[in-house]
Design an enzyme around this catalytic site. Structure first.
Site, PDB file in Angstrom:
ATOM      1  N   SER A  46       0.866  -1.174   0.000  1.00  0.00           N
ATOM      2  CA  SER A  46       0.000   0.000   0.000  1.00  0.00           C
ATOM      3  C   SER A  46       0.907   1.229   0.000  1.00  0.00           C
ATOM      4  O   SER A  46       1.782   1.351   0.860  1.00  0.00           O
ATOM      5  CB  SER A  46      -0.903  -0.004   1.229  1.00  0.00           C
ATOM      6  OG  SER A  46      -1.903   0.983   1.090  1.00  0.00           O
ATOM      7  N   GLU A  47       0.708   2.132  -0.970  1.00  0.00           N
ATOM      8  CA  GLU A  47       1.664   3.218  -1.200  1.00  0.00           C
ATOM      9  C   GLU A  47       1.806   4.160  -0.015  1.00  0.00           C
ATOM     10  O   GLU A  47       2.789   4.886   0.095  1.00  0.00           O
ATOM     11  CB  GLU A  47       1.255   4.014  -2.445  1.00  0.00           C
ATOM     12  CG  GLU A  47      -0.019   4.822  -2.234  1.00  0.00           C
ATOM     13  CD  GLU A  47      -0.586   5.420  -3.504  1.00  0.00           C
ATOM     14  OE1 GLU A  47      -0.205   4.995  -4.591  1.00  0.00           O
ATOM     15  OE2 GLU A  47      -1.432   6.322  -3.376  1.00  0.00           O
TER      16      GLU A  47
END
Lengths: 213, 245
Positions: A46-47
């Site tokens: 997840s960025e």
């Protein structure tokens, strides 16, 4: 007949490989998270700073300090790690994430992608999309084949402002699957949805492609 | 009392805000935002602010409070959705927005804090983001060449961050994905102010587990009344007792 969103996600899931670190975009790509084949280890990034994304929490167990890039509440896994946004995009830009599956507005036959702004409309921003397509070695785009009005979205050249130039390796639409050589070697049609004819596909595709069914 | 600890957010900002200043603020969406310091920034009344952060709050929450109080002139962000006032003021030209790819924004802040004036990134090459910027080629390991865009480092007059715990020296520990932009922003402020949920004595945090060393933190407060609004509560049904057996 055109593929459903679930069928498009299932096709994208076939791009997963054991041991991959993967970043999934918002929309149809998110569905891929539920389609990881049994026995295969895939770690979702997840960025906003997490490796090893778990499922949504049970009601009442949501934690404001634990969200995904779509701002949804999620959970951690035993192997989860957390890190800063700079480290997160170091993973992305540095080529450590093997696969990114993203949505798109337009793709063209050179592998250019447009998915962040429409001139004259409110711009929300590109978020992490430009970094993902620039840094991840294999980029898969999942999108409808046509605009709502019927115009093609897979074009000779994108007309919308680009997210990245020469960045798409595989395009999955509701009608077909195309392999794109991002170094300019052209486009191959490799799969066609059941009941869709080649003529029908050509009529709603702007990009040139060779047939390799 | 540690020289860094202030009684509340208003006193931590007193005397250091001014019109036209640049403010960085941590958070991703509303996760990990310095809630107390944002309210104090609004109450300071400082105008014509340049605000740097991944987002600018969303309707009714976070940096939106400062925006709604007409204090912001320019924004550097990667994503500004779910924010009607910002949308209106951008469309009318009252507010300038410089869109940065999220990784480029994170690295610009990291570079600014680390004394690096500029760097090259592949991100954004061939797009609007690269317009007017220096570009050049660098070789890949296989000898092929790729194009890169020069991006500059960013610093701020004041950096506002949110951590989970601090000790009285300002050593910080973040919690889960509330870390996000906070560690880089902590390094890039001429004055960095941290707000935390708990301040402990030195020695109580494990030195091996410190995320932001106290050298980067000039002022520290214990926040109160955290709302921690969640933008998209997403849950799954609990398994029935049969399923869980």
């Amino acid at each position: 007949m055109a593929w459903t969103r679930e069928q498009m996600a299932a096709r994208a899931a076939k791009e997963l490989r054991d041991g991959y670190y993967v970043n999934l975009g918002i929309g149809i790509p998110t569905l891929v998270a539920n389609m990881i084949p049994d026995g295969m280890t895939v770690t979702l990034q997840s960025e906003n700073g997490m490796l090893g994304m778990g499922p949504f929490p049970y009601e009442g167990e949501q934690d404001a300090d634990l969200i995904n890039a779509g701002k949804q509440t999620i959970t951690e896994l035993p192997q989860t790690s957390y890190f800063s946004s700079a480290d997160s995009f170091g993973m992305i830009r540095g080529g450590h994430i093997q696969l990114s599956i993203l949505g798109g507005m337009q793709v063209d036959e050179k592998g250019d992608l447009a998915n962040w702004m429409v001139p004259g409309k409110m711009i929300k921003g590109m978020g992490g999309a430009m970094d993902l397509v620039a840094g991840v070695p294999r980029v898969v785009v999942v999108m409808d084949h046509r605009e709502k009005g019927g115009d093609p979205k897979f074009l000779k050249a994108c007309t919308l402002p680009l997210t990245g130039k020469g960045v798409v390796d595989l395009l999955i639409t509701d009608l077909a699957v195309f392999e794109i050589d991002r170094r300019g070697g052209g486009v191959k049609l490799t799969e066609l949805a059941d009941g869709v004819t080649l003529d029908e596909l050509r009529a709603c595709t702007g990009a040139a492609f060779t047939v390799a069914l | 009392m540690s020289r860094k600890i202030y009684p509340d957010a208003a006193s931590a900002l007193a005397g250091i805000t001014f019109d036209g200043m640049t403010v960085m603020s941590g958070g991703f969406g509303l996760s990990g935002i310095p809630e107390n310091l944002i309210v104090a920034l609004r109450d300071s009344g400082a105008k014509d602010l340049t605000v740097i952060g991944n987002n600018v709050g969303c309707d009714g929450h976070g940096m939106w409070l400062v925006l709604a109080n007409n204090q912001i002139r320019k924004v550097l962000a990667s994503y500004v959705g779910e924010n009607k006032i910002l949308e209106q003021r951008y469309m009318t030209g009252e507010i300038e927005i410089e869109f940065n790819p999220q990784g480029t924004l994170a690295e610009r802040i990291r570079a600014g804090g680390a004394g690096i004036p500029a760097f090259y990134t592949r991100t954004g090459y061939g797009t609007k983001v690269a317009e007017g910027k220096e570009t050049r080629q660098f070789p890949n390991p296989d000898g092929t060449l790729d194009w890169y865009v020069m991006e500059t480092g960013l610093t701020a007059d004041i950096a506002l961050v949110k951590a989970w715990k601090a000790d009285t020296e300002g050593n910080l520990v973040y919690r889960k994905t509330a870390r996000n932009f906070n560690p880089m922003i902590a390094t890039a402020g001429r004055i960095t102010i941290a707000e935390v949920e708990e301040i402990v004595e030195v020695g109580e945090l494990d030195p091996n587990q410190i995320h932001t060393p106290g050298i980067f933190v000039q002022r520290l407060i214990k926040g109160t009344n955290y709302v921690k609004h969640i933008e998209r509560v997403t849950t799954r049904p609990r398994p029935t007792s049969q399923e869980s057996n």
